[in-house]
Design a protein around this motif. Structure first.
Motif, PDB file in Angstrom:
ATOM      1  N   ASP A   1       6.072 -15.468  16.956  1.00 41.60           N
ATOM      2  CA  ASP A   1       4.641 -15.158  16.956  1.00 41.60           C
ATOM      3  C   ASP A   1       4.416 -13.669  16.721  1.00 41.60           C
ATOM      4  O   ASP A   1       3.507 -13.290  15.982  1.00 41.60           O
ATOM      5  N   CYS A   2       5.241 -12.833  17.329  1.00 39.77           N
ATOM      6  CA  CYS A   2       5.137 -11.388  17.133  1.00 39.77           C
ATOM      7  C   CYS A   2       5.403 -11.013  15.683  1.00 39.77           C
ATOM      8  O   CYS A   2       4.689 -10.196  15.101  1.00 39.77           O
ATOM      9  N   VAL A   3       6.416 -11.623  15.103  1.00 36.36           N
ATOM     10  CA  VAL A   3       6.758 -11.337  13.708  1.00 36.36           C
ATOM     11  C   VAL A   3       5.635 -11.815  12.793  1.00 36.36           C
ATOM     12  O   VAL A   3       5.229 -11.095  11.878  1.00 36.36           O
ATOM     13  N   ARG A   4       5.125 -12.989  13.041  1.00 33.21           N
ATOM     14  CA  ARG A   4       4.032 -13.530  12.223  1.00 33.21           C
ATOM     15  C   ARG A   4       2.824 -12.596  12.268  1.00 33.21           C
ATOM     16  O   ARG A   4       2.221 -12.301  11.234  1.00 33.21           O
ATOM     17  N   GLU A   5       2.474 -12.124  13.456  1.00 27.24           N
ATOM     18  CA  GLU A   5       1.350 -11.201  13.600  1.00 27.24           C
ATOM     19  C   GLU A   5       1.616  -9.881  12.863  1.00 27.24           C
ATOM     20  O   GLU A   5       0.728  -9.339  12.215  1.00 27.24           O
ATOM     21  N   ALA A   6       2.836  -9.382  12.960  1.00 33.98           N
ATOM     22  CA  ALA A   6       3.194  -8.128  12.277  1.00 33.98           C
ATOM     23  C   ALA A   6       3.119  -8.293  10.763  1.00 33.98           C
ATOM     24  O   ALA A   6       2.638  -7.401  10.057  1.00 33.98           O
ATOM     25  N   VAL A   7       3.587  -9.435  10.266  1.00 35.78           N
ATOM     26  CA  VAL A   7       3.527  -9.693   8.820  1.00 35.78           C
ATOM     27  C   VAL A   7       2.075  -9.726   8.354  1.00 35.78           C
ATOM     28  O   VAL A   7       1.719  -9.120   7.341  1.00 35.78           O
TER      29      VAL A   7
ATOM     30  N   ASP B   1      11.956  -5.692  -6.047  1.00 33.84           N
ATOM     31  CA  ASP B   1      12.611  -4.825  -5.066  1.00 33.84           C
ATOM     32  C   ASP B   1      11.683  -4.529  -3.892  1.00 33.84           C
ATOM     33  O   ASP B   1      12.126  -4.471  -2.742  1.00 33.84           O
ATOM     34  N   ALA B   2      10.398  -4.333  -4.179  1.00 34.16           N
ATOM     35  CA  ALA B   2       9.429  -4.070  -3.104  1.00 34.16           C
ATOM     36  C   ALA B   2       9.342  -5.265  -2.159  1.00 34.16           C
ATOM     37  O   ALA B   2       9.308  -5.103  -0.937  1.00 34.16           O
ATOM     38  N   GLU B   3       9.306  -6.467  -2.730  1.00 41.05           N
ATOM     39  CA  GLU B   3       9.269  -7.677  -1.902  1.00 41.05           C
ATOM     40  C   GLU B   3      10.534  -7.786  -1.047  1.00 41.05           C
ATOM     41  O   GLU B   3      10.457  -8.135   0.142  1.00 41.05           O
ATOM     42  N   ASP B   4      11.684  -7.489  -1.647  1.00 43.02           N
ATOM     43  CA  ASP B   4      12.945  -7.528  -0.899  1.00 43.02           C
ATOM     44  C   ASP B   4      12.933  -6.515   0.247  1.00 43.02           C
ATOM     45  O   ASP B   4      13.391  -6.809   1.358  1.00 43.02           O
ATOM     46  N   ALA B   5      12.428  -5.324  -0.019  1.00 42.10           N
ATOM     47  CA  ALA B   5      12.397  -4.279   1.004  1.00 42.10           C
ATOM     48  C   ALA B   5      11.497  -4.676   2.169  1.00 42.10           C
ATOM     49  O   ALA B   5      11.849  -4.465   3.339  1.00 42.10           O
ATOM     50  N   VAL B   6      10.354  -5.265   1.863  1.00 36.67           N
ATOM     51  CA  VAL B   6       9.446  -5.715   2.926  1.00 36.67           C
ATOM     52  C   VAL B   6      10.112  -6.827   3.734  1.00 36.67           C
ATOM     53  O   VAL B   6      10.071  -6.823   4.969  1.00 36.67           O
ATOM     54  N   GLN B   7      10.748  -7.760   3.042  1.00 36.76           N
ATOM     55  CA  GLN B   7      11.445  -8.846   3.734  1.00 36.76           C
ATOM     56  C   GLN B   7      12.543  -8.284   4.639  1.00 36.76           C
ATOM     57  O   GLN B   7      12.671  -8.691   5.805  1.00 36.76           O
ATOM     58  N   ASP B   8      13.329  -7.343   4.124  1.00 31.38           N
ATOM     59  CA  ASP B   8      14.386  -6.726   4.934  1.00 31.38           C
ATOM     60  C   ASP B   8      13.815  -5.991   6.145  1.00 31.38           C
ATOM     61  O   ASP B   8      14.419  -5.980   7.219  1.00 31.38           O
ATOM     62  N   THR B   9      12.650  -5.387   5.966  1.00 32.24           N
ATOM     63  CA  THR B   9      11.993  -4.688   7.078  1.00 32.24           C
ATOM     64  C   THR B   9      11.678  -5.664   8.203  1.00 32.24           C
ATOM     65  O   THR B   9      11.959  -5.383   9.377  1.00 32.24           O
ATOM     66  N   PHE B  10      11.115  -6.812   7.860  1.00 28.30           N
ATOM     67  CA  PHE B  10      10.769  -7.787   8.888  1.00 28.30           C
ATOM     68  C   PHE B  10      12.005  -8.483   9.469  1.00 28.30           C
ATOM     69  O   PHE B  10      11.993  -8.881  10.639  1.00 28.30           O
TER      70      PHE B  10
ATOM     71  N   GLU C   1       4.279   0.639  16.695  1.00 28.69           N
ATOM     72  CA  GLU C   1       4.850  -0.465  15.926  1.00 28.69           C
ATOM     73  C   GLU C   1       4.677  -0.213  14.430  1.00 28.69           C
ATOM     74  O   GLU C   1       5.623  -0.367  13.645  1.00 28.69           O
ATOM     75  N   LYS C   2       3.481   0.194  14.020  1.00 26.96           N
ATOM     76  CA  LYS C   2       3.190   0.468  12.610  1.00 26.96           C
ATOM     77  C   LYS C   2       4.078   1.590  12.078  1.00 26.96           C
ATOM     78  O   LYS C   2       4.662   1.470  11.001  1.00 26.96           O
ATOM     79  N   ALA C   3       4.207   2.656  12.839  1.00 28.18           N
ATOM     80  CA  ALA C   3       5.045   3.789  12.427  1.00 28.18           C
ATOM     81  C   ALA C   3       6.506   3.358  12.296  1.00 28.18           C
ATOM     82  O   ALA C   3       7.196   3.764  11.358  1.00 28.18           O
ATOM     83  N   TRP C   4       6.976   2.542  13.233  1.00 25.70           N
ATOM     84  CA  TRP C   4       8.362   2.055  13.176  1.00 25.70           C
ATOM     85  C   TRP C   4       8.589   1.235  11.913  1.00 25.70           C
ATOM     86  O   TRP C   4       9.581   1.420  11.214  1.00 25.70           O
ATOM     87  N   LEU C   5       7.662   0.333  11.614  1.00 26.90           N
ATOM     88  CA  LEU C   5       7.789  -0.502  10.417  1.00 26.90           C
ATOM     89  C   LEU C   5       7.782   0.340   9.148  1.00 26.90           C
ATOM     90  O   LEU C   5       8.566   0.096   8.223  1.00 26.90           O
ATOM     91  N   ILE C   6       6.916   1.346   9.084  1.00 24.68           N
ATOM     92  CA  ILE C   6       6.858   2.216   7.902  1.00 24.68           C
ATOM     93  C   ILE C   6       8.160   2.989   7.747  1.00 24.68           C
ATOM     94  O   ILE C   6       8.704   3.091   6.643  1.00 24.68           O
ATOM     95  N   LYS C   7       8.667   3.510   8.848  1.00 20.18           N
ATOM     96  CA  LYS C   7       9.916   4.277   8.777  1.00 20.18           C
ATOM     97  C   LYS C   7      11.074   3.380   8.328  1.00 20.18           C
ATOM     98  O   LYS C   7      11.881   3.777   7.482  1.00 20.18           O
ATOM     99  N   VAL C   8      11.159   2.186   8.872  1.00 20.21           N
ATOM    100  CA  VAL C   8      12.223   1.256   8.480  1.00 20.21           C
ATOM    101  C   VAL C   8      12.079   0.895   7.000  1.00 20.21           C
ATOM    102  O   VAL C   8      13.057   0.912   6.252  1.00 20.21           O
ATOM    103  N   ALA C   9      10.861   0.579   6.561  1.00 16.73           N
ATOM    104  CA  ALA C   9      10.637   0.220   5.159  1.00 16.73           C
ATOM    105  C   ALA C   9      11.008   1.383   4.239  1.00 16.73           C
ATOM    106  O   ALA C   9      11.668   1.183   3.208  1.00 16.73           O
ATOM    107  N   ALA C  10      10.612   2.591   4.603  1.00 14.02           N
ATOM    108  CA  ALA C  10      10.938   3.775   3.787  1.00 14.02           C
ATOM    109  C   ALA C  10      12.451   3.979   3.720  1.00 14.02           C
ATOM    110  O   ALA C  10      12.992   4.289   2.650  1.00 14.02           O
ATOM    111  N   ASN C  11      13.124   3.794   4.832  1.00 17.56           N
ATOM    112  CA  ASN C  11      14.585   3.941   4.841  1.00 17.56           C
ATOM    113  C   ASN C  11      15.269   2.875   3.989  1.00 17.56           C
ATOM    114  O   ASN C  11      16.242   3.158   3.287  1.00 17.56           O
TER     115      ASN C  11
END
Length: 158
Positions: free
Chosen positions: A5-11, A31-40, A56-66
């Motif tokens: 449920d947490c993941v669904r809400e974050a997505v 590649d962008a789709e793959d990166a987003v999928q890997d982030t989640f 939470e938002k900042a963490w997701l952005i940092k992970v996606a950027a990395n």
């Protein structure tokens, strides 16, 4: 609340924003789709505890950027810009040219410009996300704006 449920809400909450950031960084829809999928996937695996929605938002952005940075390091080819994907992000022709020009400047400037001007983050928030000082972010914003203006004028104002 269950982890799924947490993941669904974050997505639902952050998926589009992360996709835009990844698309600007990677210049390629797949590649962008793959990166987003890997982030989640990392979000599910780590199941971090956040102090707030902004954390939470900042963490997701940092992970996606990395993840995007890792993907850029791994690929040896130059990705072609998927103009159709950029056109779906904006209806205005001038805006699509700006986004296209944005994808042509170095990654370290793209990410700060995207986070600041497209996603609305403040300089100190960006500094924390990318692990740089506020003055380094300000310098990157200034240099990035200059590079973006030069690229835009060269390509679209002829």
């Amino acid at each position: 609340m269950l982890k799924t449920d947490c993941v669904r809400e974050a997505v639902e909450e952050y998926g589009d924003m992360l996709y835009r950031i990844c698309l600007v960084m990677l210049k390629n829809t797949a590649d962008a789709e793959d990166a987003v999928q890997d982030t989640f996937i990392r979000y599910m695996q780590k199941a971090p505890a956040f102090s707030s929605d902004e954390h939470e938002k900042a963490w997701l952005i940092k992970v996606a950027a990395n993840i995007c940075k890792d993907m850029l390091r791994q690929r040896n080819r130059t990705a072609e810009l998927d103009e159709a994907a950029l056109n779906t992000l904006t209806a205005a022709d001038e805006d699509s040219h700006i986004l296209e020009a944005l994808t042509q400047i170095p990654e370290k400037f793209r990410i700060v410009l995207t986070l600041h001007y497209i996603e609305g983050y403040k300089v100190n928030e960006i500094a924390e996300m990318i692990g740089k000082t506020s003055s380094a972010v300000k310098m990157r914003l200034a240099k990035g704006r200059k590079l973006l203006e030069e690229k835009y004028r060269k390509e679209y104002m002829q």
